[in-house]
Enzyme design. Structure first.
Site, PDB file in Angstrom:
ATOM      1  N   ASN A  27       7.465  -4.380 -16.363  1.00 12.76           N
ATOM      2  CA  ASN A  27       8.737  -3.882 -15.814  1.00 12.76           C
ATOM      3  C   ASN A  27       9.842  -3.789 -16.874  1.00 12.76           C
ATOM      4  O   ASN A  27      10.842  -3.102 -16.676  1.00 12.76           O
ATOM      5  CB  ASN A  27       9.216  -4.747 -14.642  1.00 12.76           C
ATOM      6  N   TRP A  28       9.664  -4.480 -18.024  1.00 13.30           N
ATOM      7  CA  TRP A  28      10.651  -4.345 -19.105  1.00 13.30           C
ATOM      8  C   TRP A  28      10.736  -2.911 -19.599  1.00 13.30           C
ATOM      9  O   TRP A  28      11.714  -2.516 -20.227  1.00 13.30           O
ATOM     10  CB  TRP A  28      10.278  -5.243 -20.296  1.00 13.30           C
ATOM     11  N   ASP A  50       5.535  -3.580  -3.632  1.00 12.83           N
ATOM     12  CA  ASP A  50       5.708  -2.285  -4.283  1.00 12.83           C
ATOM     13  C   ASP A  50       6.276  -1.264  -3.293  1.00 12.83           C
ATOM     14  O   ASP A  50       5.950  -1.302  -2.105  1.00 12.83           O
ATOM     15  CB  ASP A  50       4.350  -1.801  -4.821  1.00 12.83           C
TER      16      ASP A  50
HETATM   17  C1  FPP Z   1       8.629  -2.619  -6.660  1.00 13.56           C
HETATM   18  O1  FPP Z   1       9.225  -1.436  -6.275  1.00 13.56           O
HETATM   19  C2  FPP Z   1       9.487  -3.770  -6.859  1.00 13.56           C
HETATM   20  C3  FPP Z   1       9.917  -4.296  -8.072  1.00 13.56           C
HETATM   21  C4  FPP Z   1       9.713  -3.711  -9.365  1.00 13.56           C
HETATM   22  C5  FPP Z   1      10.596  -5.559  -8.269  1.00 13.56           C
HETATM   23  C6  FPP Z   1      11.722  -5.978  -7.477  1.00 13.56           C
HETATM   24  C7  FPP Z   1      11.393  -6.739  -6.292  1.00 13.56           C
HETATM   25  C8  FPP Z   1      12.319  -7.089  -5.405  1.00 13.56           C
HETATM   26  C9  FPP Z   1      13.739  -6.731  -5.622  1.00 13.56           C
HETATM   27  C10 FPP Z   1      11.900  -7.829  -4.210  1.00 13.56           C
HETATM   28  C11 FPP Z   1      12.335  -9.226  -4.027  1.00 13.56           C
HETATM   29  C12 FPP Z   1      12.566 -10.118  -5.100  1.00 13.56           C
HETATM   30  C13 FPP Z   1      12.717 -11.478  -5.119  1.00 13.56           C
HETATM   31  C14 FPP Z   1      13.985 -12.069  -5.564  1.00 13.56           C
HETATM   32  C15 FPP Z   1      11.666 -12.440  -4.765  1.00 13.56           C
HETATM   33  P1  FPP Z   1       9.204  -0.172  -7.242  1.00 13.56           P
HETATM   34  O2  FPP Z   1      10.524  -0.101  -7.891  1.00 13.56           O
HETATM   35  O3  FPP Z   1       8.037  -0.286  -8.178  1.00 13.56           O
HETATM   36  O4  FPP Z   1       8.998   0.972  -6.222  1.00 13.56           O
HETATM   37  P2  FPP Z   1       8.346   2.395  -6.473  1.00 13.56           P
HETATM   38  O5  FPP Z   1       6.897   2.159  -6.794  1.00 13.56           O
HETATM   39  O6  FPP Z   1       8.525   3.080  -5.160  1.00 13.56           O
HETATM   40  O7  FPP Z   1       9.103   3.047  -7.579  1.00 13.56           O
END
Ligand code: FPP
Length: 215
Positions: free
Chosen positions: A66-67, A18
């Site tokens: 996340n969708w 995260d």
């Molecule tokens: C959290 O950050 C991350 C995600 C929602 C998903 C994406 C994850 C990656 C791209 C990492 C690696 C992936 C692979 C291919 C294994 P956030 O967007 O929730 O951050 P925030 O809380 O600061 O908004």
């Protein structure tokens, strides 16, 4: 002082990655740049766990919740997964890593489903660390899928309700044959498990830290 033997590594480490968005925002960059940096951090984590002798690493890449993010961000993430997996496949294979995916595959776009299948098939015989990538995954949905399968068998008269025990239910969850995580790490400063591996975390040590996922 007597030297102490190094403690063995955890068998199974699970990570909620995260903080990508905040990492980018703090640098005045778009959130997409944070996700790109998140993939680089995931690559580093895979190598570090493998070198430490971890047997299974599970990464929560995309949750069922996340969708609900803006369509442009969801589309970017799904395309990023396709691109990153295609780019990493041969390296992971050469390193002996076996890649598996958990989550609701039917919900993924066909391009991502195809890479998921290709990656699993290509690395299925590898002897090294198992890398589990959770995509469109939710712990409750995982439990629901398992319960529906077992309920269907009971309805068909193939088994009795009291034959369901922890082992049988566990065997119908996505991680089935893998050990439960010994350690869950969550970066980004939130102290919760956010619908990740609900069944499997019963005895897991939880480690929350304020650091954002990309370094
Ligand atoms: C959290 O950050 C991350 C995600 C929602 C998903 C994406 C994850 C990656 C791209 C990492 C690696 C992936 C692979 C291919 C294994 P956030 O967007 O929730 O951050 P925030 O809380 O600061 O908004």
């Amino acid at each position: 002082m007597m030297p102490t033997a190094p403690s063995p590594p955890p068998q199974h480490v699970a990570i909620i990655m995260d903080g990508n968005g905040r990492w980018a925002t703090r640098r005045g960059q778009p959130r997409a740049a944070g996700h790109e940096a998140g993939v680089r951090a995931a690559r580093t984590a895979v190598r570090a766990c493998r070198d430490a002798g971890v047997r299974v690493l599970t990464l929560y890449a995309f949750s069922s919740e996340n969708w609900l993010r803006p369509t442009a961000e969801v589309d970017f993430l799904l395309a990023l997964f396709v691109r990153s997996m295609e780019a990493e496949l041969e390296t992971l294979h050469a390193e002996g890593v076996r890649v598996r995916f958990i989550g609701d595959r039917a919900a993924l776009p066909p391009s991502l489903r195809a890479v998921v299948q290709r990656t699993e098939q290509h690395t299925a015989g590898n002897p090294g660390m198992v890398l589990v990538i959770a995509l469109a995954y939710g712990g409750r949905q995982d439990l629901l899928r398992a319960v529906r399968v077992l309920a269907g068998r009971i309805a068909a008269g193939a088994m009795a309700a009291d034959q369901i025990d922890e082992a049988l239910l566990g065997a119908h969850l996505d991680l089935a044959d893998l050990p439960d995580p010994d350690l869950l790490i969550r970066t980004g400063g939130e102290y919760r498990v956010s619908n990740f591996l609900l069944w499997h975390l019963a005895y897991t040590e939880l480690y929350f830290c304020d650091l954002l996922w990309p370094p």
